[in-house]
Design a protein around this motif. Sequence first.
Motif, short mmCIF file in Angstrom:
data_model
loop_
_atom_site.label_atom_id
_atom_site.label_comp_id
_atom_site.label_asym_id
_atom_site.label_seq_id
_atom_site.Cartn_x
_atom_site.Cartn_y
_atom_site.Cartn_z
N UNK A 1 0.40 -5.07 -6.74
CA UNK A 1 0.86 -4.04 -7.33
C UNK A 1 -0.26 -2.95 -7.48
N UNK A 2 0.43 -1.77 -7.40
CA UNK A 2 -0.49 -0.43 -7.51
C UNK A 2 -1.61 -0.51 -8.56
N UNK B 1 4.71 -8.41 3.99
CA UNK B 1 3.47 -8.25 4.50
C UNK B 1 3.18 -6.68 4.60
N UNK B 2 2.73 -6.20 3.55
CA UNK B 2 2.43 -4.60 3.69
C UNK B 2 1.31 -4.32 3.64
N UNK B 3 0.73 -3.46 4.33
CA UNK B 3 -0.64 -2.86 4.12
C UNK B 3 -0.57 -1.37 4.71
N UNK C 1 4.07 5.17 -0.46
CA UNK C 1 4.11 5.46 -2.05
C UNK C 1 5.00 4.25 -2.62
N UNK C 2 6.19 4.22 -2.27
CA UNK C 2 7.22 3.42 -2.70
C UNK C 2 6.83 2.10 -2.43
N UNK C 3 6.39 1.73 -1.15
CA UNK C 3 5.93 0.43 -0.79
C UNK C 3 4.93 -0.11 -1.59
N UNK C 4 4.03 0.69 -2.00
CA UNK C 4 2.96 0.18 -2.85
C UNK C 4 3.48 -0.35 -4.12
N UNK C 5 4.88 0.36 -4.67
CA UNK C 5 5.14 -0.33 -6.09
C UNK C 5 5.99 -1.32 -5.73
N UNK C 6 6.72 -1.52 -4.87
CA UNK C 6 7.43 -2.89 -4.44
C UNK C 6 6.83 -3.82 -3.75
N UNK C 7 5.50 -3.60 -3.36
CA UNK C 7 4.81 -4.40 -2.58
C UNK C 7 5.09 -5.98 -3.00
N UNK D 1 11.04 -4.45 -13.38
CA UNK D 1 11.07 -3.92 -14.85
C UNK D 1 9.64 -3.17 -15.11
N UNK D 2 8.76 -3.53 -14.23
CA UNK D 2 7.35 -2.67 -14.55
C UNK D 2 7.24 -1.61 -13.79
N UNK D 3 8.29 -1.19 -12.99
CA UNK D 3 8.44 0.29 -12.34
C UNK D 3 8.66 1.22 -13.31
N UNK D 4 8.28 2.54 -12.97
CA UNK D 4 8.43 3.90 -13.72
C UNK D 4 9.78 4.17 -13.44
#
Length: 545
Positions: free
Chosen positions: A307-308, A478-480, A467-473, A419-422
């Motif tokens: 998570x970010x 496998x995101x980088x 930015x969105x991938x960072x939130x839903x990672x 639920x933890x996203x803004x």
Amino acid sequence: MLKTILASPQDDGRAGAHTGIGDIKKTDATRGSSSNSKPSRQLWKSFKGSLRGQGAVKAGVEIFHKSSHVKLNDVIINAAEKQEIHYHSEMSLIAFTTRAEGIGLDTDSATGIKLHQALGRLPDPKRCHYDVMRVCSKGTRIVHLEEISSWATKSVDTSVSSEHAERVLVVGGPAGSGKSALAHTICKGMHDSGLLVASFFSHTNQQLTSDDFMAVFIRGLCGINPQIEQGIGRLLVETPALASSPAITQFEGLVIPIIPLLPTDRMFVVGIDALDEQADKVLVAFLRDYVPRLPATFKFVLTTRPVPQVMEHLERQPHIHIFPRLLAGGSSFQDVRTYAQLQLSKTNYHERISPKLLDEFIVKTEGLFLWAETVLNHIDNSYDPPGELADIVKGASSHWMESETSTKKLESLYAHILSKLPWTDYRFVEKYNVVMGAFVALMEPLSVRGLATLYRPDGVTEGDIHRICGFIRPLLQDYSRDTPQKPLQLVHLSVQEFLTRNAPPPYHIDINVHHLLLSRLSLLTIKTELVPTNVPTLGFTEGDW
């Protein structure tokens, strides 16, 4: 071994003492009754006389040499240098010595009581330890465990400066990829090797904080050797408020001062699970900013969803290493197969599950341990386990979709992550709907760069997608950020099914809307990109045929 207590008579105005000797049976003299004072005095004189030949100064050492579980009551001991004296309380036997480097240690028994009481005021969080019942199944994660253990036990590289020495290993992975089982296994292995200082695990309905972690860490340091325990106790006696101070204050006041007492010939391993579930950001800051102040012999192994609020602080730090091996996807198929075969072998229906059905099930898992575990637990409680497994593989089981312990369990996890996203940030909500809609609607995965090109007409940039991938990672396989050309996809089909079927607003994705959007964007891409300038072979279609 000392087996009795013999009371010393009170003479010359001095306090009485109880001294263990030989194999003499316990007598009423130990109670200090007046009726037995004469026999007691005679025994004591006889005992003192027997010691004169050995030298009165060394008598105490000879009495307690190689003894244990000795209880001293109402004793005043004048200790000579280098003598070791033991004080017994109701809780523990604590050794005190008259010499120690860095922090002075006291031999006075009253001071020993103060040290013990001071240590008792430290918080003592419960159920934070690793669980041997939750380790990896036999034969799974072998390569992962070998690489992590090798990192944790590797000798300090003296060619690397202290501030750049790796002290933290981040094992990140998507939801349900088996991170916790890996952490429990590593901690058990380090404990068996005598290297584990502390393990920090949060269990269901247990909300732990950075203060809880620091208490566990400090108590673990006390267990390294008596000198460190006494040193921390002495600091608590001098500054009682440190026992209830915030985590970083305790680190500064109790941990840093005892570093000179640490052995230099071993590693000190600390395990932390589910860092992303911590209620505050202090533990992340501790790992980033304060761990480098510890000796390079300290190794912190932690697991987290990527998570970010964790990764943005820990990535690209010189003392932090990001574990490169994946925990889900095709590389985990063999581990999932080994796990499934082991679990099925314990049932009375395993022979009715054909190799073909097992192969189809493994492919359906997409390398996600939690999904495999949930399915196997589900069919174990069904009327016809092999038949239910076949229906799940085909996507035709209503029982699987409606059971509280199967699909709904997975969906509860996905909802918890989302639920933890803004959600009060309208800019985030707008871009989430676009990017998550693309992941759900696309038949084949695209890279970040490919998505940015496709959605460019709608003003979506590569930075927006990152930015969105960072939130839903935690929900991506496998995101980088370092691989913008690598195709991306959701961690499992069950995430897509949740988002399009049962997810409430604002998590829900309307797949029909996004199919129409992708159709429009695809046509625009053909119009703007499929031209002879970009595709020279198009010229061969011109002219008469």
